[in-house]
Design a protein around this motif. Structure first.
Motif, PDB file in Angstrom:
ATOM      1  N   TRP A 152       0.814  -1.216   0.000  1.00 26.91           N
ATOM      2  CA  TRP A 152       0.000   0.000   0.000  1.00 26.91           C
ATOM      3  C   TRP A 152       0.854   1.276   0.000  1.00 26.91           C
ATOM      4  N   LYS A 153       2.104   1.156  -0.465  1.00 24.23           N
ATOM      5  CA  LYS A 153       2.998   2.309  -0.519  1.00 24.23           C
ATOM      6  C   LYS A 153       3.411   2.558  -1.972  1.00 24.23           C
ATOM      7  N   PRO A 154       2.721   3.458  -2.680  1.00 22.95           N
ATOM      8  CA  PRO A 154       3.069   3.714  -4.085  1.00 22.95           C
ATOM      9  C   PRO A 154       4.519   4.117  -4.274  1.00 22.95           C
ATOM     10  N   GLU A 155       5.107   4.749  -3.262  1.00 21.41           N
ATOM     11  CA  GLU A 155       6.501   5.156  -3.386  1.00 21.41           C
ATOM     12  C   GLU A 155       7.444   3.957  -3.493  1.00 21.41           C
ATOM     13  N   ASP A 156       6.973   2.787  -3.106  1.00 18.19           N
ATOM     14  CA  ASP A 156       7.779   1.570  -3.226  1.00 18.19           C
ATOM     15  C   ASP A 156       7.502   0.819  -4.515  1.00 18.19           C
ATOM     16  N   GLY A 157       6.678   1.398  -5.368  1.00 16.13           N
ATOM     17  CA  GLY A 157       6.370   0.763  -6.646  1.00 16.13           C
ATOM     18  C   GLY A 157       5.075  -0.037  -6.604  1.00 16.13           C
ATOM     19  N   PHE A 158       4.759  -0.627  -7.750  1.00 15.95           N
ATOM     20  CA  PHE A 158       3.530  -1.403  -7.901  1.00 15.95           C
ATOM     21  C   PHE A 158       3.873  -2.836  -8.299  1.00 15.95           C
ATOM     22  N   SER A 159       3.031  -3.753  -7.905  1.00 11.55           N
ATOM     23  CA  SER A 159       3.268  -5.160  -8.240  1.00 11.55           C
ATOM     24  C   SER A 159       3.224  -5.364  -9.747  1.00 11.55           C
ATOM     25  N   THR A 160       3.980  -6.340 -10.201  1.00 11.12           N
ATOM     26  CA  THR A 160       4.161  -6.593 -11.628  1.00 11.12           C
ATOM     27  C   THR A 160       3.540  -7.927 -12.033  1.00 11.12           C
ATOM     28  N   GLU A 161       3.508  -8.157 -13.319  1.00  9.11           N
ATOM     29  CA  GLU A 161       3.019  -9.454 -13.790  1.00  9.11           C
ATOM     30  C   GLU A 161       3.908 -10.586 -13.295  1.00  9.11           C
ATOM     31  N   GLU A 162       5.218 -10.324 -13.141  1.00  7.71           N
ATOM     32  CA  GLU A 162       6.127 -11.347 -12.624  1.00  7.71           C
ATOM     33  C   GLU A 162       5.778 -11.703 -11.187  1.00  7.71           C
ATOM     34  N   ASP A 163       5.433 -10.705 -10.370  1.00  8.08           N
ATOM     35  CA  ASP A 163       5.004 -10.983  -8.999  1.00  8.08           C
ATOM     36  C   ASP A 163       3.782 -11.894  -8.984  1.00  8.08           C
ATOM     37  N   VAL A 164       2.829 -11.578  -9.836  1.00  5.61           N
ATOM     38  CA  VAL A 164       1.582 -12.339  -9.883  1.00  5.61           C
ATOM     39  C   VAL A 164       1.844 -13.772 -10.328  1.00  5.61           C
TER      40      VAL A 164
END
Length: 456
Positions: free
Chosen positions: A282-294
């Motif tokens: 929940w911290k946009p400053e740390d980036g967003f999850s990617t397709e690789e994460d999923v």
């Protein structure tokens, strides 16, 4: 005074907001999907004839509130075409515009947990009926959460009213849905609320506290599993964990391995895995999850023994629009998010495991050695699979396979295509190097079995 399931305030809001005055689409004829049950060994879901059922779900938590019937059909058409088999949705959802009114101006509840129903054929629950029937028409099951647990368990839904509410739902939907108690919350102190609700569903569906024919589970908070409270309860058919949205991979592995090790065995799956395009923790400053994460979450879970997997996109569960209020750092629109890569790639997980003997598949980390590599194999020796996250070389013990000759393949989790890697050596530590520095799945078969390419 409540008329036709709509409060005066709801009606005024509908008029001001331009909500449809009534349903545009007729309700599809109710359609019974083939029943699904737990396999005899307690590990998988199967149809009545014993053939496997792979749970591939999407989180559409707010669909009953935020979509009209035309939009429901657009959404369901997309997910059906992408190979999903289950849609998870919440009847009483207090987030993203919920719990009501819905797009037709109707609220789910009158007073307390009393459903707001009318004889008009145009109330909140008629819209829920429409969604369930439209999903079934497309071969999709609804995983129905009766009421979201977070902020509501023990307050809105209690031991005093859960049973009667469950009876209403059970009589209305019975075995046509999968029942998911909870909702992003632990059950500490409110265990009996959920037991009462589950029993009420059974009474409504079967006339008594008999869970025959009903699939039930509990959706917990992140880094938790339903097994913590309910593993030994009769009503709990399978366990659900929540991997969460923080890239806590070690925690995820602990949940997967812990659920598989429980006795007696029950199927399990990650019912809320890391959403695509979600702010990390929940911290946009740390980036967003990617397709690789999923993909990592999905393959690690399924190769770890899960009976399926639930995908989610952060803009889809709330059905975010261009002019809508984004919840929890979401961005974009739900219509664009339907085409995000990982959502389209989930079908390849399903196709891969369905392309090999299914009900004898077991997790087995002893056959691989490599960072981020997770393995599954046929307990009867016909194949093994290893998902590698980093693209680095790793070793495999191929002596667990039967047959005189072995055949290797590289399966691309982005495209679902398989490349023939030729004969494989038999040995206790055979090295394999993925084609590229990204995630890949190695499949090694007993060549004598004559399997088609993985995923086909």
């Amino acid at each position: 005074m409540r008329a036709a399931g709509m409060t005066l305030v709801s009606a005024l809001l509908a008029a001001v907001l331009g909500a449809p005055s009534g349903p545009e689409q007729e309700r599809p004829a109710p359609q019974a999907l083939p029943p699904v049950q737990v396999s005899d060994d307690g590990r998988f879901f199967v149809h009545a004839d014993g053939t496997p059922f792979f749970w591939l779900a999407d989180t559409a938590w707010s669909i009953f509130v935020n979509l009209d019937r035309g939009e429901v059909e657009r959404y369901l058409d997309a997910r059906a075409a992408q190979g999903f088999t289950v849609i998870q949705a919440v009847a009483v959802f207090p987030q993203a515009g919920g719990p009501g009114p819905n797009r037709y101006g109707h609220d789910p509840l009158a007073d307390g947990m009393t459903p707001a129903v009318s004889d008009s054929g145009d109330d909140y629950w008629d819209h829920v009926d429409f969604v369930i029937d439209a999903a079934a028409q497309r071969g999709l099951r609804i995983g129905l959460l009766p009421v979201w647990a977070d902020t509501q368990a023990g307050e809105l839904v209690t031991t005093e009213n859960a049973g009667s509410y469950g009876e209403f739902l059970g009589a209305r939907y019975g075995d046509r849905v999968v029942w998911i108690m909870g909702g992003d919350s632990g059950a500490d102190g409110v265990e009996d609320v959920w037991r009462a609700l589950a029993e009420g569903v059974a009474v409504g569906a079967n006339g008594r506290a008999d869970y025959t024919g009903l699939l039930m589970t509990y959706h917990p908070r992140g880094d938790q599993t339903s097994a913590e409270w309910f593993h030994d309860d009769e009503w709990l058919s399978f366990n659900m964990l929540q991997g969460g949205h923080c890239r806590r991979w070690d925690n995820l592995l602990g949940l997967i391995e812990g659920n598989y090790a429980r006795t007696p065995p029950k199927p399990f799956l990650d019912g809320e895995s890391i959403y695509e395009d979600h702010p990390i923790c929940w911290k946009p400053e740390d980036g967003f999850s990617t397709e690789e994460d999923v993909r990592r979450n999905a393959y690690w879970s399924v190769f770890g023994g899960a009976a399926g997997h639930t995908y989610g996109h952060h803009a889809v569960w709330q059905f975010l629009t261009e002019d809508g209020d984004a919840s929890l750092g979401a961005r974009g629109t739900w219509t664009d998010a339907l085409d995000f890569p990982a959502g389209q790639q989930m079908r390849h997980v399903r196709a891969l495991v369905e392309s090999r003997p299914y009900l004898t598949r077991i997790p087995d980390q002893s056959v691989v050695d490599g960072e981020g590599v997770r393995a599954t194999r046929d307990s009867e020796g016909s194949y093994l699979m290893a998902y590698a996250t980093e693209g680095a070389a790793f070793t495999v013990d191929t002596t667990v396979l039967t047959g005189g000759e072995l055949r290797a393949w590289w399966f691309d989790p982005r495209t679902g295509t398989a490349t023939d890697a030729g004969p494989a050596e038999r040995g206790a530590s055979v090295e394999f190097a993925p084609p590229q520095e990204s995630d890949w799945v190695l499949v090694v078969d007993d060549a004598a079995r004559g399997f088609a390419p993985p995923g086909s």
